[in-house]
Design an enzyme around this catalytic site. Structure first.
Site, PDB file in Angstrom:
ATOM      1  N   LYS A  10       0.859  -1.178   0.000  1.00 57.71           N
ATOM      2  CA  LYS A  10       0.000   0.000   0.000  1.00 57.71           C
ATOM      3  C   LYS A  10       0.894   1.227   0.000  1.00 57.71           C
ATOM      4  O   LYS A  10       1.699   1.410   0.908  1.00 57.71           O
ATOM      5  CB  LYS A  10      -0.899   0.001   1.247  1.00 57.71           C
ATOM      6  N   ASP A 106     -13.936   3.421   8.939  1.00 55.77           N
ATOM      7  CA  ASP A 106     -14.138   3.411   7.496  1.00 55.77           C
ATOM      8  C   ASP A 106     -14.494   2.008   7.017  1.00 55.77           C
ATOM      9  O   ASP A 106     -13.950   1.519   6.027  1.00 55.77           O
ATOM     10  CB  ASP A 106     -12.890   3.926   6.773  1.00 55.77           C
TER      11      ASP A 106
END
Length: 154
Positions: A10, A106
């Site tokens: 990432k 989230d």
């Protein structure tokens, strides 16, 4: 890797505010470095310099829940149940079983990864907060997460 092992990487993109990228990076390392659960993606390491910030995760070989639902609306109830149960077990671990509870902030279909057997893994802890952190009260009063959805207020 030379031995055939795969990693997910990432990359955190700069948004113009260097502190913001550092905060997401530091938050994700702090939180993910201390937790291990079968339904939470594993942080294996990180790399950082002045121009680049990378997080190395265990590779989850299928897709995310949103991709699965877009491509296959006719999932049988057994697979749906397995995904829901795995996601719930990951969240229950964060809220109840961690020494310090963690708020993901989230949770959405994009952040639930699925392996080849449809095991669910919670991912993307960049907005997550420890409930005992110094900025917890400020963090929970701010709107966070994805555009297009806001949790109902009481």
């Amino acid at each position: 890797m030379p031995n055939g092992e795969l990693f997910a990487v990432k990359k955190l993109w700069k948004t113009g505010k260097d502190e913001e990228t550092v905060d997401f990076f530091a938050s994700e390392i702090q939180i993910m470095g201390h937790i291990r659960h079968q339904n939470i993606v594993k942080l294996l390491g990180y790399c950082s310099n002045k121009s680049l910030k990378l997080l190395l995760y265990s590779y989850v070989p299928n897709c995310n829940l949103q991709q699965l639902l877009q491509n296959n609306r006719n999932l049988d109830s057994e697979i749906r149940y397995k995904i829901a149960l795995g996601s719930a077990q990951g969240l229950a671990y964060l809220h109840r079983d961690c020494l310090t509870a963690i708020l993901h902030r989230d949770v959405k279909c994009n952040n639930i990864l699925l392996d080849s057997k449809y095991e669910a893994y919670l991912a993307d802890f960049g907005l997550a907060k420890l409930t005992n952190s110094s900025n917890y009260q400020q963090a929970v009063s701010l709107v966070a997460g994805s555009y297009g959805y806001m949790a109902p207020s009481k």
